[in-house]
Structure formats: C-alpha cells, structure tokens
Design a protein around this motif. Structure first.
Motif, PDB file in Angstrom:
ATOM      1  N   LYS A 135       0.825  -1.208   0.000  1.00 52.10           N
ATOM      2  CA  LYS A 135       0.000   0.000   0.000  1.00 52.10           C
ATOM      3  C   LYS A 135       0.858   1.257   0.000  1.00 52.10           C
ATOM      4  O   LYS A 135       0.619   2.204  -0.718  1.00 52.10           O
ATOM      5  CB  LYS A 135      -0.910  -0.011   1.229  1.00 52.10           C
ATOM      6  N   ASP A 136       1.834   1.273   0.877  1.00 49.38           N
ATOM      7  CA  ASP A 136       2.771   2.385   0.885  1.00 49.38           C
ATOM      8  C   ASP A 136       4.084   1.826   1.391  1.00 49.38           C
ATOM      9  O   ASP A 136       4.232   0.607   1.481  1.00 49.38           O
ATOM     10  CB  ASP A 136       2.263   3.550   1.747  1.00 49.38           C
TER      11      ASP A 136
ATOM     12  N   ASP B 224      -2.007  -4.278   2.390  1.00 52.81           N
ATOM     13  CA  ASP B 224      -3.417  -4.388   2.740  1.00 52.81           C
ATOM     14  C   ASP B 224      -4.049  -5.448   1.835  1.00 52.81           C
ATOM     15  O   ASP B 224      -3.568  -5.689   0.726  1.00 52.81           O
ATOM     16  CB  ASP B 224      -4.102  -3.027   2.544  1.00 52.81           C
TER      17      ASP B 224
ATOM     18  N   LEU C  84      -8.535  -1.829  17.016  1.00 48.20           N
ATOM     19  CA  LEU C  84      -9.017  -1.766  15.637  1.00 48.20           C
ATOM     20  C   LEU C  84      -8.095  -2.473  14.646  1.00 48.20           C
ATOM     21  O   LEU C  84      -8.504  -2.779  13.538  1.00 48.20           O
ATOM     22  CB  LEU C  84      -9.262  -0.316  15.206  1.00 48.20           C
TER      23      LEU C  84
ATOM     24  N   LYS D  10      -8.243   4.155  11.884  1.00 45.06           N
ATOM     25  CA  LYS D  10      -8.031   2.716  11.753  1.00 45.06           C
ATOM     26  C   LYS D  10      -9.220   2.045  11.073  1.00 45.06           C
ATOM     27  O   LYS D  10      -9.057   1.102  10.307  1.00 45.06           O
ATOM     28  CB  LYS D  10      -7.790   2.071  13.123  1.00 45.06           C
TER      29      LYS D  10
ATOM     30  N   GLY E 202      -8.720   2.100   7.651  1.00 46.59           N
ATOM     31  CA  GLY E 202      -7.603   1.289   7.161  1.00 46.59           C
ATOM     32  C   GLY E 202      -6.375   2.109   6.767  1.00 46.59           C
ATOM     33  O   GLY E 202      -5.566   1.664   5.955  1.00 46.59           O
ATOM     34  N   ASN E 203      -6.241   3.302   7.346  1.00 47.36           N
ATOM     35  CA  ASN E 203      -5.084   4.133   6.990  1.00 47.36           C
ATOM     36  C   ASN E 203      -3.804   3.611   7.633  1.00 47.36           C
ATOM     37  O   ASN E 203      -3.836   3.054   8.725  1.00 47.36           O
ATOM     38  CB  ASN E 203      -5.289   5.561   7.489  1.00 47.36           C
ATOM     39  N   THR E 204      -2.690   3.853   6.968  1.00 49.68           N
ATOM     40  CA  THR E 204      -1.395   3.659   7.604  1.00 49.68           C
ATOM     41  C   THR E 204      -1.202   4.854   8.524  1.00 49.68           C
ATOM     42  O   THR E 204      -1.490   5.980   8.139  1.00 49.68           O
ATOM     43  CB  THR E 204      -0.270   3.679   6.554  1.00 49.68           C
TER      44      THR E 204
ATOM     45  N   VAL F 264       3.280  -0.640   4.830  1.00 51.64           N
ATOM     46  CA  VAL F 264       2.333  -1.740   5.047  1.00 51.64           C
ATOM     47  C   VAL F 264       1.677  -2.269   3.768  1.00 51.64           C
ATOM     48  O   VAL F 264       1.664  -1.611   2.730  1.00 51.64           O
ATOM     49  CB  VAL F 264       1.189  -1.366   6.032  1.00 51.64           C
TER      50      VAL F 264
ATOM     51  N   ILE G 153      -2.545  -4.016   7.523  1.00 57.48           N
ATOM     52  CA  ILE G 153      -3.403  -3.191   8.361  1.00 57.48           C
ATOM     53  C   ILE G 153      -4.518  -2.701   7.461  1.00 57.48           C
ATOM     54  O   ILE G 153      -4.221  -2.101   6.452  1.00 57.48           O
ATOM     55  CB  ILE G 153      -2.630  -2.005   8.959  1.00 57.48           C
ATOM     56  N   PRO G 154      -5.754  -2.902   7.732  1.00 58.94           N
ATOM     57  CA  PRO G 154      -6.306  -3.696   8.822  1.00 58.94           C
ATOM     58  C   PRO G 154      -6.202  -5.208   8.549  1.00 58.94           C
ATOM     59  O   PRO G 154      -5.840  -5.595   7.442  1.00 58.94           O
ATOM     60  CB  PRO G 154      -7.776  -3.261   8.825  1.00 58.94           C
TER      61      PRO G 154
END
Lengths: 343, 251
Positions: A30-31, A36, A242, B168, B171-173, A34, A55-56
């Motif tokens: 994603k970046d 996803d 979360l 969260k 779903g953000n970093t 992390v 994450i998540p």
C-alpha cells in the motif's frame, strides 16, 4: 485433509486463473510500510512476500468496519428489513495466525447468537492460506497460532521447487482440480514439509511466557501500581483494538433519514479502550481510568475466552504492538506479569 | 411532526460553516422540509426574530457580537454551535496571543481607536450552548444529525474518542510511520479522520478529547525531534482560546 504438490512453474498460471475466474482479494503493497488485502486484478499487484502485517487485518472482509444491518420504514406500521450482503470471493495469501483469528471470530459470532451478517460472508469466502515471514513483534509461536489446522480451503506452503498444498474442503478440492496441475504428495514431500515447518518455527524471535498466565493474572489483578505503570502512556486511542484480528466489539448506530420515514442501523468497530465504552445510562462509567481499560483488554485477550472456548483471544500477530504510539507491548507485559508474580 | 423554526447565524468566521449547510445538496430539500429556516445570514435576505433553535457559526470578537449572541440566547430555546470558531474560538483566538492592543496596532494602525474589537471568545462564554458540531469546517452530516436528533427528541451521538479510531476503521497507515506528526491520538474524532485520509497530520480542529494523555503526546512529538514550541504551535492553531475542553470547563 488432502495433500498435493504443485510445481513452482505452474504456480503463476494457477493464480492467474483464479484472478480471472473469481473476485480475488490478496495482499498488495500500500505504501512504504504496510500491505493491505485489496481486490487484485492482475498478478503483478499481488505481493505475498509481505514482511510486515497487513493493516487492517483480513477480518474486515467478514466483519467490515462499517456495516448496514437493517433498514426500516416507519408508516402505519414499522417495516424492518435485514441487510445481509455477501459475495463469493477468494482471500489469497492470508497467513496462519490471521486464519486462526478468523477461526476465533467464527466461534464468537456463532456462540449464543448466530450472526447472519458474519456467517453469510464467512461461508462464501474461499480462503487460500500462505505463510508470511513473522515480524519482530510476532509471538504467534507462543500462542500456538503459527500453524492453521482448519479455517481455510487451501493452504500453500512454499518448499524449494514446489508448493505443498493442504486441501481442507470439497470446495477447495474442486478449485485445485480445475485450475492447478497438481500431483499427490509423496513421502519425500511430507518430509520436505516437516523440515520446512521446523525451520519456519525458528523464525519467530519474540516469545511470551503464557504458561500459567491464567492463574498469574489473578494474582496481579488488584495490583494498581503495576497497571498504572503499564498504562502510563496509553492514549486510550483504540488503535490496538481496531488492528486486532480477533477484536469483535461493535457499536450500533441508528440513522433515521431527515424525512423521518425511513432509516437504517449500522454497526461499526468499537473499542474497549475509549472511555465511552464503559459508560451506561445514567452516566455511570464502569471503567473511567485508562489502566482499568487496559487491564480489561488483557483479561479479554488472555483469560476470558479460555473460560468460554478454551482459546486465547490473541493470536500473537503483533499488530497492536506495531500500532501503539505509546509503545505498549502486550508480549512484554505478559512476560512482566510472570516476573512480577514470581518475585 | 411539527417543523421547528430555525435561525442560522454568522458571527466572526469565514462563513464556511454556513456554506457546509448549503453544501448538503442531496439532503437540502429534506432539511428544509424537516425544519423551517426563518433566518440564514449567508443564504436568505429575510430576517426573523422568531425561532426556537439557533445554529451559530463564528466566535465573539466585537462588543456588537456580544449583544447579538445574548439576544439570540434570549430567543432560542436551543443553541447549536457549529465550527471551531463558535465552539472553541478557533483560528480567531490567535489574535489573543498577541494581546489585544498589539493586534489592533498591527492590523488597524492609526484607525485602531475606531474599531470595535475585543478579546476573542467562543460562543459558550456568553450563552449556554446545548450542542457542538466541532471542526473546521464542521462535518455537515453531523450538523444534520444534531438537527435530526432535536426533531425526534434524542441525544445526538457526538464522538468523544480520538481520531485514531476512525483512522483505523478507514484502514489508513498511521501517518507517524510515514514521518508526519499528528495530533490524532488526543483529538476528537467525528471528522471521519479527514486529514489522515489524505496523508496529512491531524491539527485538532475539533478540539481535544475530554481525557487526553498530553504527556504521552509530548513524549511522542519529542521523539520526532520537535521542540515544545512546535508542539504549542500545533495545539494553538485551533485551540489558543483554551487549554481545556468545554466539558472539563463546565465541571
């Protein structure tokens, strides 16, 4: 369980076929930090060698952060319609501890009450597991979740020149038969697999002293100084909840339209770390202090569900450790409970 | 159900909060069907002193505005403050940091004696505010939620937890992982983590939660090489008028 092997040269064709035939969800970078689980349209987007956790967690596919449960109309009488949405899709490249996390949620959402929203999604989700490299904060080995014995359809394990395939469902077998050129696993393949697992287990650097934690926890339960020290820098921000693959608490919101004739009820991920969680009608709060809330979270993760299902509500993935800006570390805290009580 | 009469007022602010109501677009027709808007500073020419609910944007920065807000308070049974300026004084409070005379000197020079300008304060320094739609700009859907709750007679659900929760859920970093500082862990959610969603740090435009761990936040910012001045600067952007949140102040 059926055991097959897939030649490495045939792996890409297998995955490509699945991507073109199914709604395919897999890990994607994603970046810079992390991955996803997102819909994958082309094999080049897929990155199963993710170093860090996603994450998540994958639970978002079964228990979304926001989910409409019912819609209603207020006329001469009130009409309520459940909203249960699910589509068949493949979840690819999910690792053992996350599968074990989903297995835990399966118990939660089917005990005492059958949660149709969760179950309809779970039944239609085709799970294809794969190992990923544990991070430094991962203590799954101590929690016994580094290996998934069920909760998936197919599990691929990468050996030297082939994939060792465990097939756990009829649905998984159909997929393998249709899309993968496999052969039966030989005794040598099994030996290769055992060797791989032995090496894999050595990759888990973090370990926790979870043995007897059940009793130790009671001894430390009323030690206020201990909990104050642990929670000193806690923001009560809920990030730990979360990102957790097993946290299942939710809050239900009632949204009535401005026309006051129709509306819906939506559930969203909640957190036991925020002060409103323990707030009840009349204004009393059962857990006004952050150290109380943190203690309660540890109790829920490591004790409550031992009583209920004989399982920990923690798979040791280390996400909460990585997500905590205050550097609260459940693994270190488990170990310090042990130290504290054995003094 | 009877339609309540509503007045929408603008005090010292940029007008953006009222604009957020106009920006409701899809819900605007339902909104004017559900309530009777008798006064709307930014949108209608007619004027009325007959309303039950007052929706107020902007902070109090002139003697004239004190009179206006007191009059509004006398008429309206319910006051809803919308936007950072009305709720906490907002950006306008930066003026107070200079001291009133210095600020007037800087801005108005030799005309300063002619200008009616006082220390900036939020609306609830002068009248009792029933509900707050925080933020800069406020979340327009939250304004609708408050109005809707007033009509059906229930308490609106305004979050009193940190932005991290929404961030969260989305779903953000964490932006800290990307080298950006953020006030999210101590700031009130309700914005759907608007700034972190676009990979920038939260500036606490909705104010600070009731029970923030300020010390942890200071430690955290220090770890990222920020001085106490930097920290104060971030806190002050929207919260120069008060070190405490509204709820703490009322206790």
């Amino acid at each position: 369980m059926l055991y097959k092997v897939l030649d490495k040269s045939a792996y890409r064709d297998f995955v490509k076929a699945l991507i073109s035939e199914y709604e395919f969800i897999g890990p994607k970078k994603k970046d810079r930090s992390v991955h996803d689980f997102v819909p994958i349209k082309d094999i080049s987007e897929l990155d199963t060698n993710y170093m860090r956790v996603t994450i998540p967690p994958a639970k978002k596919l079964l228990f979304p952060p926001n989910e409409k449960l019912v819609t209603y109309e207020v006329g001469r009488k009130i009409e309520v319609r459940p909203v249960i949405e699910s589509d068949e899709e493949i979840l690819f490249g999910v690792n053992a501890w996350d599968i074990n996390g989903m297995n835990f949620l399966d118990r939660v959402f089917t005990t005492d009450f059958i949660d149709e929203n969760y179950i309809s999604k779970r039944e239609k989700l085709i799970v294809i597991g794969m190992d990923s490299k544990p991070t430094e904060t991962n203590f799954s080995l101590s929690m016994g979740t580094e290996y998934a014995k069920d909760g998936f359809d197919i599990y691929l394990t990468e050996l030297k020149d082939k994939y060792f395939i465990r097939i756990a469902t009829a649905r998984g077998n159909e997929i393998v038969e249709r899309y993968a050129k496999v052969s039966d696993a030989t005794a040598e393949d099994f030996r290769g697999y055992d060797k791989y697992m032995n090496n894999y287990r050595k990759k888990f650097k973090m370990s926790v002293n979870i043995k007897n934690f059940y009793d130790d926890f009671e001894l430390i339960y009323d030690n206020e100084d201990f909990w104050k020290k642990i929670a000193k820098n806690c923001y009560s921000c809920g990030s730990c909840n979360l990102v957790c693959p097993t946290c299942f608490c939710f809050n239900i919101k009632d949204d009535i339209e401005l026309n006051l004739k129709s509306g819906s009820k939506t559930r969203e991920w909640d957190s036991c770390m925020i002060s409103e969680y323990g707030l009840v009608a009349g204004g009393h709060n059962f857990r006004p202090d952050k150290e109380n809330r943190l203690k309660q979270r540890y109790r829920c993760k490591l004790k409550t569900f031992i009583d209920k299902f004989g399982k920990y509500a923690c798979v040791g993935c280390g996400r909460c450790i990585e997500a905590c800006l205050a550097k609260i570390n459940i693994a270190e805290d488990i170990n310090s409970v042990k130290k504290e009580v054995s003094v | 159900m009877r339609k309540p009469k509503v007045g929408i007022f603008g005090l010292t602010g940029c007008g953006g909060c009222q604009l957020e109501i106009l920006n409701l677009e899809d819900q605007l027709l339902d909104l004017v069907n559900a309530i009777e808007i008798v006064h709307f500073t930014e949108a209608i020419t007619e004027y009325s002193d007959n309303y039950e609910i007052a929706i107020v944007e902007g902070s109090i920065s002139t003697m004239h505005e004190i009179e206006r807000i007191k009059k509004i308070g006398d008429i309206a049974g319910t006051i809803v403050a919308i936007g950072a300026c009305a709720v906490s004084g907002g950006l306008n409070c930066l003026k107070n940091l200079y001291g009133l005379e210095k600020a007037k000197e800087l801005v108005y020079r030799d005309k300063k004696k002619l200008i009616d300008s006082i220390e900036v304060k939020p609306v609830d320094e002068y009248v009792k505010v029933d509900y707050y739609a925080r933020g800069c700009p406020p979340n327009r859907f939250e304004i609708v939620d408050i109005i809707r709750s007033l009509i059906v007679g229930k308490k609106p659900e305004i979050p009193n937890y940190p932005v991290c929760i929404e961030c969260k859920r989305n779903g953000n970093t964490c932006v800290y992982e990307l080298g950006i500082t953020c006030l999210g862990p101590i700031s009130r959610a309700g914005c759907n983590s608007r700034c972190p969603n676009s990979v920038s740090g939260c500036e606490a435009c909705r104010g600070v939660i009731d029970d923030p761990n300020i010390n942890a936040q200071k430690d955290l910012l220090k770890e990222y090489g920020l001085t106490v001045e930097d920290i104060l600067k971030e806190f002050n952007l929207y919260n120069a008028c008060r070190g405490k949140t509204i709820e703490q102040k009322n206790k």
